[in-house]
Scaffold this motif. Structure first.
Motif, mmCIF file in Angstrom:
data_model
loop_
_atom_site.group_PDB
_atom_site.id
_atom_site.type_symbol
_atom_site.label_atom_id
_atom_site.label_comp_id
_atom_site.label_asym_id
_atom_site.label_seq_id
_atom_site.Cartn_x
_atom_site.Cartn_y
_atom_site.Cartn_z
ATOM 1 N N PRO A 165 0.803 -1.232 0.000
ATOM 2 C CA PRO A 165 0.000 0.000 0.000
ATOM 3 C C PRO A 165 0.830 1.273 0.000
ATOM 4 O O PRO A 165 0.416 2.289 -0.560
ATOM 5 N N TRP A 166 2.011 1.233 0.619
ATOM 6 C CA TRP A 166 2.871 2.420 0.657
ATOM 7 C C TRP A 166 3.387 2.739 -0.745
ATOM 8 O O TRP A 166 3.500 3.895 -1.116
ATOM 9 N N THR A 167 3.677 1.698 -1.513
ATOM 10 C CA THR A 167 4.131 1.890 -2.891
ATOM 11 C C THR A 167 3.018 2.504 -3.728
ATOM 12 O O THR A 167 3.238 3.438 -4.496
ATOM 13 N N ARG A 168 1.819 1.970 -3.575
ATOM 14 C CA ARG A 168 0.675 2.506 -4.313
ATOM 15 C C ARG A 168 0.438 3.976 -3.968
ATOM 16 O O ARG A 168 0.221 4.801 -4.862
ATOM 17 N N GLN A 169 0.516 4.331 -2.696
ATOM 18 C CA GLN A 169 0.274 5.707 -2.302
ATOM 19 C C GLN A 169 1.350 6.636 -2.838
ATOM 20 O O GLN A 169 1.081 7.796 -3.172
ATOM 21 N N THR A 170 2.586 6.136 -2.950
ATOM 22 C CA THR A 170 3.664 6.937 -3.533
ATOM 23 C C THR A 170 3.357 7.264 -4.989
ATOM 24 O O THR A 170 3.579 8.387 -5.450
ATOM 25 N N VAL A 171 2.842 6.276 -5.712
ATOM 26 C CA VAL A 171 2.444 6.489 -7.103
ATOM 27 C C VAL A 171 1.311 7.504 -7.188
ATOM 28 O O VAL A 171 1.332 8.429 -8.016
ATOM 29 N N VAL A 172 0.316 7.358 -6.316
ATOM 30 C CA VAL A 172 -0.819 8.288 -6.298
ATOM 31 C C VAL A 172 -0.345 9.710 -6.003
ATOM 32 O O VAL A 172 -0.820 10.673 -6.625
ATOM 33 N N ASP A 173 0.593 9.850 -5.073
ATOM 34 C CA ASP A 173 1.135 11.170 -4.756
ATOM 35 C C ASP A 173 1.757 11.813 -5.992
ATOM 36 O O ASP A 173 1.584 13.019 -6.247
ATOM 37 N N ALA A 174 2.488 11.015 -6.764
ATOM 38 C CA ALA A 174 3.135 11.542 -7.974
ATOM 39 C C ALA A 174 2.087 11.953 -9.012
ATOM 40 O O ALA A 174 2.206 13.012 -9.639
ATOM 41 N N TYR A 175 1.070 11.107 -9.195
ATOM 42 C CA TYR A 175 -0.016 11.461 -10.124
ATOM 43 C C TYR A 175 -0.678 12.773 -9.710
ATOM 44 O O TYR A 175 -0.926 13.651 -10.547
ATOM 45 N N ASN A 176 -0.972 12.900 -8.421
ATOM 46 C CA ASN A 176 -1.661 14.100 -7.939
ATOM 47 C C ASN A 176 -0.808 15.352 -8.123
ATOM 48 O O ASN A 176 -1.317 16.406 -8.521
ATOM 49 N N ARG A 177 0.480 15.253 -7.845
ATOM 50 C CA ARG A 177 1.355 16.414 -8.007
ATOM 51 C C ARG A 177 1.484 16.814 -9.475
ATOM 52 O O ARG A 177 1.652 17.994 -9.793
ATOM 53 N N ALA A 178 1.441 15.820 -10.355
ATOM 54 C CA ALA A 178 1.577 16.099 -11.785
ATOM 55 C C ALA A 178 0.253 16.479 -12.436
ATOM 56 O O ALA A 178 0.241 17.016 -13.550
ATOM 57 N N GLY A 179 -0.848 16.193 -11.761
ATOM 58 C CA GLY A 179 -2.152 16.426 -12.364
ATOM 59 C C GLY A 179 -2.423 15.440 -13.489
ATOM 60 O O GLY A 179 -3.122 15.757 -14.460
ATOM 61 N N LEU A 180 -1.865 14.237 -13.369
ATOM 62 C CA LEU A 180 -1.992 13.210 -14.401
ATOM 63 C C LEU A 180 -2.577 11.933 -13.813
ATOM 64 O O LEU A 180 -2.687 11.782 -12.592
ATOM 65 N N THR A 181 -2.941 11.005 -14.691
ATOM 66 C CA THR A 181 -3.396 9.681 -14.285
ATOM 67 C C THR A 181 -2.618 8.650 -15.078
ATOM 68 O O THR A 181 -1.814 8.991 -15.963
ATOM 69 N N VAL A 182 -2.873 7.388 -14.801
ATOM 70 C CA VAL A 182 -2.191 6.323 -15.531
ATOM 71 C C VAL A 182 -2.458 6.413 -17.030
ATOM 72 O O VAL A 182 -1.626 5.992 -17.850
ATOM 73 N N ASP A 183 -3.593 6.967 -17.412
ATOM 74 C CA ASP A 183 -3.930 7.095 -18.834
ATOM 75 C C ASP A 183 -2.958 8.022 -19.567
ATOM 76 O O ASP A 183 -2.827 7.944 -20.793
ATOM 77 N N ASP A 184 -2.302 8.900 -18.819
ATOM 78 C CA ASP A 184 -1.385 9.870 -19.437
ATOM 79 C C ASP A 184 0.044 9.357 -19.559
ATOM 80 O O ASP A 184 0.881 10.003 -20.193
ATOM 81 N N ILE A 185 0.346 8.215 -18.949
ATOM 82 C CA ILE A 185 1.713 7.698 -18.943
ATOM 83 C C ILE A 185 1.924 6.751 -20.120
ATOM 84 O O ILE A 185 1.158 5.814 -20.327
ATOM 85 N N ASP A 186 2.973 7.004 -20.882
ATOM 86 C CA ASP A 186 3.230 6.238 -22.103
ATOM 87 C C ASP A 186 4.226 5.102 -21.911
ATOM 88 O O ASP A 186 4.261 4.165 -22.708
ATOM 89 N N VAL A 187 5.064 5.193 -20.878
ATOM 90 C CA VAL A 187 6.079 4.156 -20.662
ATOM 91 C C VAL A 187 6.497 4.181 -19.188
ATOM 92 O O VAL A 187 6.474 5.238 -18.548
ATOM 93 N N PHE A 188 6.851 3.012 -18.668
ATOM 94 C CA PHE A 188 7.208 2.881 -17.259
ATOM 95 C C PHE A 188 8.563 2.187 -17.112
ATOM 96 O O PHE A 188 8.913 1.310 -17.904
#
Length: 218
Positions: A84-107
């Protein structure tokens, strides 16, 4: 060849070393170095470059989890995410960027073990927890899929120089969004280079979690 070797888990040439994990599921510790330079818009202009041509850090996340494994288990037992801590870290990054997984082209993710990449699939939001296999079977996370993970080869393919692995992934994000990744350059369906790239770096059993989103300026 790697796929063929992985299919022989539990044999003399690919021994099991941790229940279901075999040698081919583990990254190899190697020597390596990577450097990342961050610059302000002022410095970029002073260097004679156009700010619009230089990728930026659009979002980031940093979280820590308990050091003791037993405590991690207790804290996560009622959470649908294994980490869950890893997931929340990802969510924090999305929120700061104003983006979602739909906006990410490569990981790029920290696949110190194959299980780490598997857990990252849902942490990124590509699937719901427990449905990670769908992204694997449908090849969504393959090089030619819509959500490619580790086109560089990851830690298992490139080696794992520990402290340098996160910086290497950060550098790979830069390469992908600038079209300088060479033979592992990802392209979108329209042929364009990725606009946004995300990396996840973890330490220990996800005791430390770092996420960055690097993207081009529109």
């Amino acid at each position: 060849m790697d796929y063929e070797q992985a299919s022989f888990r539990g044999t003399e040439t690919n021994e099991l070393i941790g229940e279901r994990l075999a040698i081919s599921d583990c990254s190899q510790v190697t020597d390596g170095a990577a450097v990342v330079f961050l610059a302000s818009q002022k410095l970029i202009k002073e260097l004679g470059k156009d700010v619009k041509d230089v990728p930026i850090v659009k979002g980031y996340g940093h979280r820590t989890a308990p050091m003791l494994f037993d405590k991690k288990i207790r804290e996560s037992e009622d959470n649908k995410y294994i980490l869950p801590w890893t997931r929340q870290t990802v969510v924090d990054a999305y929120n700061r960027a104003g983006l979602t997984v739909d906006d990410i082209d490569v990981f790029e993710t920290h696949d110190c073990f194959t299980t780490s990449e598997y857990a990252a699939i849902s942490a990124f939001g590509i699937t719901e927890p427990g449905k990670e296999y769908e992204a694997v079977e449908s090849e969504r996370i393959s090089f030619y899929g819509d959500k490619p993970i580790n086109p560089s080869g990851g830690l298992i393919g490139c080696g794992h120089p520990v402290g340098a692995s996160g910086a290497r992934m950060f550098l790979d994000l830069y390469k992908q969004v600038t079209g300088t990744a060479g033979t592992y350059q990802v392209r979108k369906k329209n042929g364009e280079y990725p606009q946004n790239a995300m990396m996840l770096n973890i330490g220990g059993t996800a005791t430390t979690n770092y996420v960055f989103i690097v993207g081009s300026v529109q």
